[in-house]
Design an enzyme around this catalytic site. Structure first.
Site, PDB file in Angstrom:
ATOM      1  N   HIS A 144      49.525  72.073  11.221  1.00 36.95           N
ATOM      2  CA  HIS A 144      48.907  71.117  12.160  1.00 36.95           C
ATOM      3  C   HIS A 144      48.224  69.991  11.380  1.00 36.95           C
ATOM      4  O   HIS A 144      47.946  70.114  10.190  1.00 36.95           O
ATOM      5  CB  HIS A 144      47.860  71.804  13.043  1.00 36.95           C
ATOM      6  CG  HIS A 144      48.452  72.609  14.162  1.00 36.95           C
ATOM      7  ND1 HIS A 144      48.811  73.928  14.015  1.00 36.95           N
ATOM      8  CD2 HIS A 144      48.749  72.278  15.457  1.00 36.95           C
ATOM      9  CE1 HIS A 144      49.301  74.386  15.163  1.00 36.95           C
ATOM     10  NE2 HIS A 144      49.282  73.403  16.046  1.00 36.95           N
ATOM     11  N   LYS A 148      42.501  69.563  12.912  1.00 39.37           N
ATOM     12  CA  LYS A 148      42.427  70.830  13.665  1.00 39.37           C
ATOM     13  C   LYS A 148      41.372  71.743  13.041  1.00 39.37           C
ATOM     14  O   LYS A 148      41.335  71.926  11.831  1.00 39.37           O
ATOM     15  CB  LYS A 148      43.799  71.530  13.679  1.00 39.37           C
ATOM     16  CG  LYS A 148      43.789  72.785  14.530  1.00 39.37           C
ATOM     17  CD  LYS A 148      45.189  73.232  14.926  1.00 39.37           C
ATOM     18  CE  LYS A 148      45.176  74.509  15.747  1.00 39.37           C
ATOM     19  NZ  LYS A 148      44.442  74.380  17.027  1.00 39.37           N
TER      20      LYS A 148
HETATM   21  N1  LIG Z   1      47.077  74.817  24.627  1.00 38.59           N
HETATM   22  C1  LIG Z   1      47.726  73.723  24.188  1.00 38.59           C
HETATM   23  O1  LIG Z   1      48.884  73.450  24.538  1.00 38.59           O
HETATM   24  C2  LIG Z   1      46.998  72.800  23.263  1.00 38.59           C
HETATM   25  C3  LIG Z   1      45.745  73.148  22.858  1.00 38.59           C
HETATM   26  N2  LIG Z   1      45.024  72.300  22.084  1.00 38.59           N
HETATM   27  C4  LIG Z   1      43.651  72.737  21.819  1.00 38.59           C
HETATM   28  O2  LIG Z   1      42.796  71.932  22.619  1.00 38.59           O
HETATM   29  C5  LIG Z   1      41.554  71.755  21.966  1.00 38.59           C
HETATM   30  C6  LIG Z   1      41.255  70.257  21.847  1.00 38.59           C
HETATM   31  O3  LIG Z   1      42.215  69.657  21.002  1.00 38.59           O
HETATM   32  P1  LIG Z   1      42.105  68.103  20.653  1.00 38.59           P
HETATM   33  O4  LIG Z   1      42.115  67.286  21.896  1.00 38.59           O
HETATM   34  O5  LIG Z   1      43.127  67.855  19.614  1.00 38.59           O
HETATM   35  O6  LIG Z   1      40.658  68.082  19.979  1.00 38.59           O
HETATM   36  P2  LIG Z   1      39.553  66.930  20.034  1.00 38.59           P
HETATM   37  O7  LIG Z   1      38.492  67.346  19.067  1.00 38.59           O
HETATM   38  O8  LIG Z   1      40.189  65.596  19.887  1.00 38.59           O
HETATM   39  O9  LIG Z   1      38.989  67.025  21.529  1.00 38.59           O
HETATM   40  C7  LIG Z   1      38.078  67.969  21.989  1.00 38.59           C
HETATM   41  C8  LIG Z   1      36.967  67.183  22.628  1.00 38.59           C
HETATM   42  O10 LIG Z   1      36.106  68.065  23.357  1.00 38.59           O
HETATM   43  C9  LIG Z   1      34.821  67.467  23.304  1.00 38.59           C
HETATM   44  N3  LIG Z   1      33.769  68.375  23.697  1.00 38.59           N
HETATM   45  C10 LIG Z   1      33.040  69.220  22.942  1.00 38.59           C
HETATM   46  N4  LIG Z   1      32.132  69.885  23.693  1.00 38.59           N
HETATM   47  C11 LIG Z   1      32.289  69.413  24.962  1.00 38.59           C
HETATM   48  C12 LIG Z   1      31.651  69.715  26.188  1.00 38.59           C
HETATM   49  N5  LIG Z   1      30.650  70.601  26.275  1.00 38.59           N
HETATM   50  N6  LIG Z   1      32.057  69.058  27.304  1.00 38.59           N
HETATM   51  C13 LIG Z   1      33.048  68.162  27.248  1.00 38.59           C
HETATM   52  N7  LIG Z   1      33.692  67.825  26.089  1.00 38.59           N
HETATM   53  C14 LIG Z   1      33.329  68.459  24.962  1.00 38.59           C
HETATM   54  C15 LIG Z   1      34.709  67.014  21.855  1.00 38.59           C
HETATM   55  O11 LIG Z   1      33.688  66.066  21.740  1.00 38.59           O
HETATM   56  P3  LIG Z   1      33.117  65.588  20.302  1.00 38.59           P
HETATM   57  O12 LIG Z   1      34.206  64.737  19.756  1.00 38.59           O
HETATM   58  O13 LIG Z   1      31.895  64.861  20.687  1.00 38.59           O
HETATM   59  O14 LIG Z   1      32.899  66.838  19.509  1.00 38.59           O
HETATM   60  C16 LIG Z   1      36.095  66.457  21.603  1.00 38.59           C
HETATM   61  O15 LIG Z   1      36.170  65.068  21.855  1.00 38.59           O
HETATM   62  C17 LIG Z   1      41.671  72.472  20.635  1.00 38.59           C
HETATM   63  O16 LIG Z   1      41.123  73.778  20.769  1.00 38.59           O
HETATM   64  C18 LIG Z   1      43.181  72.570  20.408  1.00 38.59           C
HETATM   65  O17 LIG Z   1      43.560  73.644  19.603  1.00 38.59           O
HETATM   66  C19 LIG Z   1      45.510  71.101  21.685  1.00 38.59           C
HETATM   67  C20 LIG Z   1      46.769  70.717  22.026  1.00 38.59           C
HETATM   68  C21 LIG Z   1      47.620  71.536  22.857  1.00 38.59           C
HETATM   69  O1  LIG Z   2      44.935  71.609  17.887  1.00 36.68           O
HETATM   70  C1  LIG Z   2      46.099  71.237  18.177  1.00 36.68           C
HETATM   71  O2  LIG Z   2      46.502  70.101  17.936  1.00 36.68           O
HETATM   72  C2  LIG Z   2      46.992  72.198  18.831  1.00 36.68           C
HETATM   73  N1  LIG Z   2      46.488  73.340  19.198  1.00 36.68           N
HETATM   74  C3  LIG Z   2      47.149  74.389  19.886  1.00 36.68           C
HETATM   75  C4  LIG Z   2      47.139  75.645  19.041  1.00 36.68           C
HETATM   76  O3  LIG Z   2      46.081  75.978  18.471  1.00 36.68           O
HETATM   77  O4  LIG Z   2      48.158  76.327  18.971  1.00 36.68           O
HETATM   78  C5  LIG Z   2      48.509  73.980  20.394  1.00 36.68           C
HETATM   79  C6  LIG Z   2      49.249  72.975  19.573  1.00 36.68           C
HETATM   80  O5  LIG Z   2      49.896  73.612  18.529  1.00 36.68           O
HETATM   81  C7  LIG Z   2      48.387  71.812  19.108  1.00 36.68           C
END
Ligand SMILES: NC(=O)C1=CN([C@@H]2O[C@H](COP(=O)(O)OP(=O)(O)OC[C@H]3O[C@@H](n4cnc5c(N)ncnc54)[C@H](OP(=O)(O)O)[C@@H]3O)[C@@H](O)[C@H]2O)C=CC1
Ligand SMILES: O=C(O)C1=N[C@H](C(=O)O)C[C@H](O)C1
Length: 258
Positions: A144, A148
């Protein structure tokens, strides 16, 4: 013409929060009614969490494990909205909070909202069932982007669970999450994980079945976050109006565990 589903985005300023807004805007089945971030966050069009919860049918949440667990509790306390959780990296207490919330509201939670990846878990389970621990090692690799924060990825752990299911064991009993130093030779029943972080890789996963003389590798590569957003939208449309419970993408996609 049916009313569009009202949807809100948690973690609106994050990578997936931004992607969700773009994908929802292009989907006539949905009305984006609120975007929220951390309490007190400044940003155009943002509202506070409780205002968002009052406006919407479903919240889509890609934030952090702690924030998702807290959000699930808040949604349950007011008997809705339903929740689609994409965050990964949960500990036992956070998973328990979500399980408790799912007694009051419908929640879909998945480590991956990719269709291809969810199909892959079925193939991994099938291969693990056929290739037993006496002559075959299972290793899972994931790569990744540099930002991440959790490892192994939620997807890699999902694949590990599928492999363990195929072998009829609990992943916790056979997992090797990292290796460093004099770790000794590999127990045959181990399911090992290896992790790469760097650049802008959206997400790559490979499960290898290694026996003497041959290796079978089942793999998936994501090249664009929009497909996670489309999967999360499918989950939101599916979960709206469902009875309380914790669901996953097998439920949404109608894929029965083999
Ligand atoms: N299941 C799936 O298909 C996928 C899962 N993911 C997962 O999703 C999550 C987010 O990924 P990603 O978007 O890349 O990460 P980011 O860090 O870009 O986004 C997460 C955001 O959540 C914010 N946040 C933290 N605490 C709070 C809160 N209490 N209320 C609202 N917002 C909050 C963070 O703010 P701040 O920046 O201020 O810390 C940050 O901007 C990860 O756990 C990732 O692994 C990602 C892609 C696909
Ligand atoms: O953090 C990410 O970017 C992603 N997180 C998810 C994971 O932890 O598997 C899904 C995807 O791979 C992207």
């Amino acid at each position: 013409m049916p009313q569009p589903l009202r949807i809100a985005i948690a973690g609106a300023l994050g990578r997936m929060g931004g992607q969700m807004a773009e994908t929802i805007a292009a989907d006539s089945r949905l009305e984006l009614v609120a975007r929220f971030h951390r309490p007190g966050s400044a940003g155009e069009g943002l509202v506070e969490r409780d205002e968002a919860l009052a406006l919407t049918d479903v919240v889509v949440d890609f934030t952090t494990p702690a924030a998702s667990a807290e959000l699930a509790t808040a949604c349950a306390e007011r008997d809705g909205p339903a929740l689609v959780i994409g965050s990964t990296g949960f500990d036992v207490a956070e998973l328990e909070a979500i399980a408790q919330a799912a007694k009051k509201i419908a929640i879909v939670r998945s480590g991956s909202y990719s269709l291809g990846l969810n199909l892959l878990t079925g193939l991994v389970e099938q291969a693990a069932r056929a290739l037993g621990p006496d002559d075959c090692d299972i290793e899972i690799f994931e790569a990744h982007h540099r930002f991440k924060v959790d490892a192994p990825s939620g997807t890699a752990l999902m694949l590990g669970e599928a492999a363990a299911r195929g072998r009829g064991v609990r992943l916790d009993d056979v997992v090797k999450r990292a290796r460093d130093g004099l770790v000794g030779s590999r127990p045959m029943d181990e399911i090992g994980f290896a992790v790469l972080r760097g650049g802008s890789i959206v997400g790559e996963h490979a499960v290898s079945f290694l026996s003497d003389g041959e290796t079978l590798t089942l793999s998936h590569a994501a090249s664009d976050r929009s497909m996670f957003a489309r999967g999360a939208i499918a989950a939101a449309l599916w979960v709206a109006g469902r009875p309380p419970g914790e669901y996953d993408m097998n439920d949404v996609l109608g894929l029965t565990a083999s």
